[in-house]
Scaffold this active site. Structure first.
Site, PDB file in Angstrom:
ATOM      1  CB  CYS A  24      -3.196 -15.789  16.398  1.00 53.83           C
ATOM      2  SG  CYS A  24      -3.180 -14.549  15.091  1.00 53.83           S
ATOM      3  NE  ARG A  57      -3.607   0.385   2.660  1.00 52.50           N
ATOM      4  CZ  ARG A  57      -3.717  -0.580   3.570  1.00 52.50           C
ATOM      5  NH1 ARG A  57      -2.804  -0.699   4.514  1.00 52.50           N
ATOM      6  NH2 ARG A  57      -4.725  -1.418   3.529  1.00 52.50           N
ATOM      7  CE1 TYR A  58       0.539   4.211   4.512  1.00 55.20           C
ATOM      8  CE2 TYR A  58       0.755   1.915   5.180  1.00 55.20           C
ATOM      9  CZ  TYR A  58       0.138   3.149   5.315  1.00 55.20           C
ATOM     10  OH  TYR A  58      -0.848   3.320   6.241  1.00 55.20           O
ATOM     11  CB  CYS A 106      -7.841 -10.261  19.195  1.00 57.90           C
ATOM     12  SG  CYS A 106      -6.163 -10.377  19.862  1.00 57.90           S
ATOM     13  NE  ARG A 147       5.292   2.499   5.929  1.00 58.64           N
ATOM     14  CZ  ARG A 147       5.191   3.723   5.436  1.00 58.64           C
ATOM     15  NH1 ARG A 147       6.012   4.121   4.496  1.00 58.64           N
ATOM     16  NH2 ARG A 147       4.254   4.540   5.868  1.00 58.64           N
ATOM     17  CE  LYS A 151      -0.511   1.343  10.783  1.00 58.59           C
ATOM     18  NZ  LYS A 151      -0.238   0.750   9.439  1.00 58.59           N
ATOM     19  CB  CYS A 187      -8.929 -10.562  14.464  1.00 62.12           C
ATOM     20  SG  CYS A 187      -7.648 -10.880  13.221  1.00 62.12           S
ATOM     21  CG  ASP A 224      -5.355   1.057   8.929  1.00 56.80           C
ATOM     22  OD1 ASP A 224      -5.120   1.605   7.845  1.00 56.80           O
ATOM     23  OD2 ASP A 224      -4.658   0.152   9.418  1.00 56.80           O
ATOM     24  CG  ASP A 262      -9.110  -1.641  11.594  1.00 57.83           C
ATOM     25  OD1 ASP A 262      -8.936  -0.408  11.482  1.00 57.83           O
ATOM     26  OD2 ASP A 262      -8.185  -2.477  11.571  1.00 57.83           O
ATOM     27  NE  ARG A 275      -3.787  -8.389   8.006  1.00 59.47           N
ATOM     28  CZ  ARG A 275      -2.856  -7.962   8.840  1.00 59.47           C
ATOM     29  NH1 ARG A 275      -2.497  -8.704   9.879  1.00 59.47           N
ATOM     30  NH2 ARG A 275      -2.254  -6.802   8.643  1.00 59.47           N
TER      31      ARG A 275
END
Length: 396
Positions: A136, A123-124, A140, A127, A345, A143, A338, A301, A145
């Protein structure tokens, strides 16, 4: 004055063995034992804590949205009598996850639309985000994702490692790679070493980063041997994820100290969550107790089924105002959203700038006092800085 719960959360404590009193210390401290003995189903949960009707329904729902799994280490932090326990709200499913608001999205950060090869998000300009696994240590409930993480969501993660490496090799503008997923620290030392070696062989990649919650969910994973392996790949940075001061146990402190002692710079990323850390005192305790620099507080999010955990943006701004000037600047994170759909961000700050033109800027400080500062110009053109009363309506 602090409540007894707040005072307890300020201390570093070990909660072991908790619900596992018969387990030998050598097993408890084995990260593979912790993974093998995660709490993953309704019957295991109900043996240990009294679930609310909403939690029980949420666990049954979790088989089709985001899997339920908690390491014994992290499970011991749960208050078994309180359904509103801040640890419990993060990790035990709730029936509210089945409620979807019109503006919620499966992919709120727009990662799929910025994925030139499977598993690599670009995206950037300089990076990339490298999604190396969909698993994981614990899951969470907020999450971002959840569509791909845990193996039960609506999509599957199909990372093509060789294609990703070729893409990185051919794009010399990329200097920074963030490993995430899922959690790369679940890999064996050998597998993670192989990925890091391949990335380090690409000359234009300068920084390697790992985003992880393993040191919090599974501090036993951070062994001396593991840290020695990571040490070979400097500059290597790590972003951990702590939301509540109770998560900072004696075991977590030892794990973080071990990483730092091996030269791994650490930063913390928190997610602002209703009933978890949407409180100035709780957040101040967290940032002051952290052994690492607070980096971000994320607005939660717009993931599907997360409305019961999201706060207002105004609450995040209020928390930043409650930290700025009231604790060291090193302990004040950046509050960010985000941007939905893939905008990246965006920093969100309290309104400290009241007026700004070519001659001056008028600002307020943490106490609400007003100050004027001259814009660039010769000494003859502008007045000296001064503190003065300002008609608030003039600059509203």
């Amino acid at each position: 004055m602090h409540s007894s719960a707040e005072t307890a959360d300020r201390r570093f404590r070990s909660h072991a063995p908790g619900h596992w009193p018969q387990v030998a210390p050598e097993l408890w401290n084995d990260w593979k034992w912790q993974l093998k003995n995660r709490v993953t189903n309704l019957s295991q949960l109900e043996e240990k804590i009294a679930l609310s009707p909403e939690e029980r329904a949420g666990v049954l729902l979790s088989g089709s949205k985001l899997a339920f799994a908690v390491t014994p280490h992290f499970f011991n932090l749960i208050d078994p009598e309180d359904p509103n326990c801040p640890i419990r709200r993060q990790i035990i499913p709730n029936a509210a996850e089945g409620v979807r608001s019109p503006f919620e999205m499966a992919d709120p950060c727009g990662e799929d639309s910025h994925m030139p090869v499977p598993g690599l998000v670009h995206r950037y300009p300089d990076r990339v985000l490298f999604l190396v696994t969909d698993r994981c240590a614990s899951y969470c409930r907020y999450c971002t994702r959840s569509r791909v993480v845990s193996g039960v969501g609506e999509q599957e993660l199909h990372t093509n490692f060789e294609e990703a490496f070729r893409y990185l090799e051919s794009h010399q503008e990329i200097r920074d790679v963030l490993l995430s997923g899922g959690d790369a620290l679940l890999f064996s030392d050998e597998k993670l070493r192989g990925i890091l070696e391949r990335l380090r062989s690409i000359e234009h990649i300068e920084f390697l980063r790992i985003g992880t919650r393993v040191p919090i969910f599974l501090p036993q994973r951070i062994t001396p041997e593991f840290c020695q392996m990571l040490q070979r790949f400097h500059p290597l940075w790590m972003s951990i994820h702590v939301n509540h001061p109770r998560e900072l146990t004696l075991e977590v402190r030892a794990a973080l100290e071990r990483l730092v002692d091996h030269g791994i710079p650490l930063g913390n990323q928190s997610v602002l969550l209703k009933g978890v850390n949407d409180d100035i005192d709780v957040m101040k305790t967290l940032v002051q107790k952290l052994l690492v620099r607070p980096y971000y507080i994320y607005q939660c999010d717009l993931i599907q089924g997360s409305a019961h955990l999201r706060t207002s943006v105004a609450k995040g701004i209020e928390i930043i105002e409650g930290l700025r000037g009231h604790t060291t600047g090193y302990a004040v994170p950046q509050f960010v959203i985000d941007a939905p759909g893939g905008g990246g961000k965006v920093p969100i700050n309290p309104g400290y700038i009241l007026y700004h033109d070519q001659e001056k800027i008028i600002v307020r400080n943490y106490e609400g006092k007003i100050f004027e500062y001259p814009e660039q110009g010769s000494p003859q053109e502008v007045a000296a800085p001064r503190e003065e009363p300002v008609d608030e309506l003039l600059y509203s």
